[in-house]
Design a protein around this motif. Sequence first.
Motif, PDB file in Angstrom:
ATOM      1  N   GLU A 117      42.907  -7.532 -13.585  1.00 44.18           N
ATOM      2  CA  GLU A 117      43.084  -7.793 -12.150  1.00 44.18           C
ATOM      3  C   GLU A 117      42.056  -8.799 -11.649  1.00 44.18           C
ATOM      4  O   GLU A 117      42.373  -9.675 -10.837  1.00 44.18           O
ATOM      5  CB  GLU A 117      42.991  -6.479 -11.373  1.00 44.18           C
ATOM      6  CG  GLU A 117      44.208  -5.576 -11.583  1.00 44.18           C
ATOM      7  CD  GLU A 117      44.103  -4.287 -10.799  1.00 44.18           C
ATOM      8  OE1 GLU A 117      43.015  -3.998 -10.241  1.00 44.18           O
ATOM      9  OE2 GLU A 117      45.116  -3.555 -10.741  1.00 44.18           O
ATOM     10  N   SER A 175      43.096 -12.293 -13.001  1.00 43.09           N
ATOM     11  CA  SER A 175      44.320 -12.834 -12.403  1.00 43.09           C
ATOM     12  C   SER A 175      44.090 -13.418 -11.015  1.00 43.09           C
ATOM     13  O   SER A 175      44.954 -14.142 -10.498  1.00 43.09           O
ATOM     14  CB  SER A 175      45.393 -11.757 -12.334  1.00 43.09           C
ATOM     15  OG  SER A 175      45.048 -10.741 -11.412  1.00 43.09           O
ATOM     16  N   LYS A 176      42.962 -13.145 -10.417  1.00 44.67           N
ATOM     17  CA  LYS A 176      42.645 -13.672  -9.086  1.00 44.67           C
ATOM     18  C   LYS A 176      41.876 -14.993  -9.143  1.00 44.67           C
ATOM     19  O   LYS A 176      41.510 -15.545  -8.092  1.00 44.67           O
ATOM     20  CB  LYS A 176      41.855 -12.639  -8.282  1.00 44.67           C
ATOM     21  CG  LYS A 176      42.668 -11.402  -7.911  1.00 44.67           C
ATOM     22  CD  LYS A 176      41.833 -10.403  -7.125  1.00 44.67           C
ATOM     23  CE  LYS A 176      42.689  -9.272  -6.563  1.00 44.67           C
ATOM     24  NZ  LYS A 176      43.368  -8.495  -7.610  1.00 44.67           N
ATOM     25  N   ARG A 233      47.350 -24.329  -5.469  1.00 45.59           N
ATOM     26  CA  ARG A 233      47.579 -23.198  -4.553  1.00 45.59           C
ATOM     27  C   ARG A 233      48.966 -22.586  -4.766  1.00 45.59           C
ATOM     28  O   ARG A 233      49.138 -21.374  -4.628  1.00 45.59           O
ATOM     29  CB  ARG A 233      47.412 -23.652  -3.098  1.00 45.59           C
ATOM     30  CG  ARG A 233      45.954 -23.833  -2.677  1.00 45.59           C
ATOM     31  CD  ARG A 233      45.826 -23.937  -1.165  1.00 45.59           C
ATOM     32  NE  ARG A 233      46.557 -25.081  -0.633  1.00 45.59           N
ATOM     33  CZ  ARG A 233      46.017 -26.283  -0.469  1.00 45.59           C
ATOM     34  NH1 ARG A 233      44.744 -26.487  -0.800  1.00 45.59           N
ATOM     35  NH2 ARG A 233      46.727 -27.276   0.044  1.00 45.59           N
ATOM     36  N   GLU A 234      49.947 -23.413  -5.091  1.00 48.68           N
ATOM     37  CA  GLU A 234      51.293 -22.880  -5.351  1.00 48.68           C
ATOM     38  C   GLU A 234      51.254 -21.858  -6.482  1.00 48.68           C
ATOM     39  O   GLU A 234      51.845 -20.770  -6.390  1.00 48.68           O
ATOM     40  CB  GLU A 234      52.255 -24.014  -5.712  1.00 48.68           C
ATOM     41  CG  GLU A 234      52.647 -24.910  -4.562  1.00 48.68           C
ATOM     42  CD  GLU A 234      53.670 -25.953  -4.995  1.00 48.68           C
ATOM     43  OE1 GLU A 234      54.651 -25.570  -5.659  1.00 48.68           O
ATOM     44  OE2 GLU A 234      53.471 -27.139  -4.673  1.00 48.68           O
ATOM     45  N   GLU A 259      48.529 -20.327  -7.679  1.00 46.87           N
ATOM     46  CA  GLU A 259      47.631 -19.217  -7.326  1.00 46.87           C
ATOM     47  C   GLU A 259      48.334 -18.204  -6.427  1.00 46.87           C
ATOM     48  O   GLU A 259      48.161 -16.991  -6.589  1.00 46.87           O
ATOM     49  CB  GLU A 259      46.375 -19.784  -6.670  1.00 46.87           C
ATOM     50  CG  GLU A 259      45.487 -20.569  -7.631  1.00 46.87           C
ATOM     51  CD  GLU A 259      44.588 -21.589  -6.963  1.00 46.87           C
ATOM     52  OE1 GLU A 259      43.993 -22.411  -7.678  1.00 46.87           O
ATOM     53  OE2 GLU A 259      44.486 -21.575  -5.720  1.00 46.87           O
ATOM     54  N   ASP A 260      49.143 -18.687  -5.500  1.00 44.73           N
ATOM     55  CA  ASP A 260      49.931 -17.777  -4.657  1.00 44.73           C
ATOM     56  C   ASP A 260      50.914 -16.977  -5.510  1.00 44.73           C
ATOM     57  O   ASP A 260      51.122 -15.776  -5.291  1.00 44.73           O
ATOM     58  CB  ASP A 260      50.697 -18.562  -3.590  1.00 44.73           C
ATOM     59  CG  ASP A 260      49.786 -19.128  -2.512  1.00 44.73           C
ATOM     60  OD1 ASP A 260      48.626 -18.671  -2.417  1.00 44.73           O
ATOM     61  OD2 ASP A 260      50.230 -20.022  -1.766  1.00 44.73           O
ATOM     62  N   CYS A 261      51.512 -17.638  -6.478  1.00 43.25           N
ATOM     63  CA  CYS A 261      52.463 -16.963  -7.355  1.00 43.25           C
ATOM     64  C   CYS A 261      51.756 -15.923  -8.229  1.00 43.25           C
ATOM     65  O   CYS A 261      52.304 -14.847  -8.502  1.00 43.25           O
ATOM     66  CB  CYS A 261      53.173 -18.003  -8.219  1.00 43.25           C
ATOM     67  SG  CYS A 261      54.742 -17.451  -8.916  1.00 43.25           S
ATOM     68  N   GLN A 303      49.347 -14.122  -7.362  1.00 39.79           N
ATOM     69  CA  GLN A 303      49.071 -12.956  -6.530  1.00 39.79           C
ATOM     70  C   GLN A 303      50.325 -12.214  -6.104  1.00 39.79           C
ATOM     71  O   GLN A 303      50.298 -10.997  -5.917  1.00 39.79           O
ATOM     72  CB  GLN A 303      48.268 -13.376  -5.278  1.00 39.79           C
ATOM     73  CG  GLN A 303      46.953 -14.073  -5.576  1.00 39.79           C
ATOM     74  CD  GLN A 303      46.139 -13.352  -6.638  1.00 39.79           C
ATOM     75  OE1 GLN A 303      45.870 -12.146  -6.536  1.00 39.79           O
ATOM     76  NE2 GLN A 303      45.740 -14.076  -7.676  1.00 39.79           N
ATOM     77  N   ASN A 304      51.418 -12.911  -5.972  1.00 40.09           N
ATOM     78  CA  ASN A 304      52.620 -12.314  -5.383  1.00 40.09           C
ATOM     79  C   ASN A 304      53.795 -12.136  -6.336  1.00 40.09           C
ATOM     80  O   ASN A 304      54.731 -11.395  -6.019  1.00 40.09           O
ATOM     81  CB  ASN A 304      53.075 -13.173  -4.193  1.00 40.09           C
ATOM     82  CG  ASN A 304      52.011 -13.251  -3.111  1.00 40.09           C
ATOM     83  OD1 ASN A 304      51.523 -12.231  -2.648  1.00 40.09           O
ATOM     84  ND2 ASN A 304      51.636 -14.465  -2.731  1.00 40.09           N
ATOM     85  N   ASN A 305      53.755 -12.805  -7.488  1.00 37.20           N
ATOM     86  CA  ASN A 305      54.890 -12.723  -8.418  1.00 37.20           C
ATOM     87  C   ASN A 305      54.385 -12.884  -9.852  1.00 37.20           C
ATOM     88  O   ASN A 305      54.950 -13.646 -10.639  1.00 37.20           O
ATOM     89  CB  ASN A 305      55.916 -13.809  -8.075  1.00 37.20           C
ATOM     90  CG  ASN A 305      57.310 -13.467  -8.558  1.00 37.20           C
ATOM     91  OD1 ASN A 305      57.554 -12.377  -9.071  1.00 37.20           O
ATOM     92  ND2 ASN A 305      58.229 -14.400  -8.416  1.00 37.20           N
ATOM     93  N   LEU A 306      53.335 -12.142 -10.189  1.00 37.96           N
ATOM     94  CA  LEU A 306      52.588 -12.361 -11.429  1.00 37.96           C
ATOM     95  C   LEU A 306      53.455 -12.193 -12.673  1.00 37.96           C
ATOM     96  O   LEU A 306      53.455 -13.054 -13.560  1.00 37.96           O
ATOM     97  CB  LEU A 306      51.394 -11.407 -11.491  1.00 37.96           C
ATOM     98  CG  LEU A 306      50.581 -11.420 -12.788  1.00 37.96           C
ATOM     99  CD1 LEU A 306      49.990 -12.794 -13.038  1.00 37.96           C
ATOM    100  CD2 LEU A 306      49.475 -10.362 -12.734  1.00 37.96           C
TER     101      LEU A 306
END
Length: 269
Positions: A100, A103-104, A137-138, A140-142, A144-147
């Motif tokens: 975890e 992954s951040k 950022r695209e 990184e957002d993925c 966090q939200n769709n790993l």
Amino acid sequence: MATYAIGDVQGCLSPLMQLLAKINYHPQHDRLWFTGDLINRGNESLATLEFIKSLPENTVCVLGNHDLTLLAAYYDIIQPKPGDTYAEILKAPNAKELIEWLSKKPLLFHDETQGYILCHAGVYPLWDLNRAKACAREVEDCLQNNLIALLAHMYGNEPSYWYEDLTGWDRIRFIINAFTRMRFCDTNGGLDFSLKESSMSPLSSLLPWFSLPQRIPIQEKILFGHWAALQGQCPVNNIYALDSGCVWGNALTAFCLESKEKISVECTL
């Protein structure tokens, strides 16, 4: 107070500790940046990850291809290959916490005050800084939200060319490949993964990403790892190669942002 960027550690904790002693690293006064590939190939992957995670919060780590591979293995997207040395992480009691935390981490870090960019493989030559940051950022957002879906779709060499209208997983895959796997490009900017040698390509149609004639200049200084065959050398001003092949028995290198001095320790594995 100093900031040190350190090349690919790849599970080589003992050389890392020797390097920190050589630079007289003090966690209350100094700051560490890591170019990614914290783990794998070396024989101390678990201890390395645990140690870097324990460093002060101002420590910066960007994701490398081996780090992403560890995430994929943890979620059973892939199986470890012969030579991989991260199995001990997958079996560790604190594996979930470590995964975890990893992954951040970002693909790109930009310190506007000091004028430096940190990434694993480099900045795709046909992106300016704003585009590179937006693309990072695209992903990184993925993360966090769709790993899980990202890990399942990130493998593959295509598309090899960047188009602004790329969409879906093709777009995400290209961005990940550019930030974590890139070495050579063809003369039109297409990513090529067939070579891992030094910047002197035997194929005239391929050039190191930083030598592409139409590369969009970026004012900031770029720090990158990934390419051990360069032996920590890059011929382009303000671009610094930091992977000096520690895991291959060569050296682990730190770069002081303030003085631009490189400090290395020899690695015997």
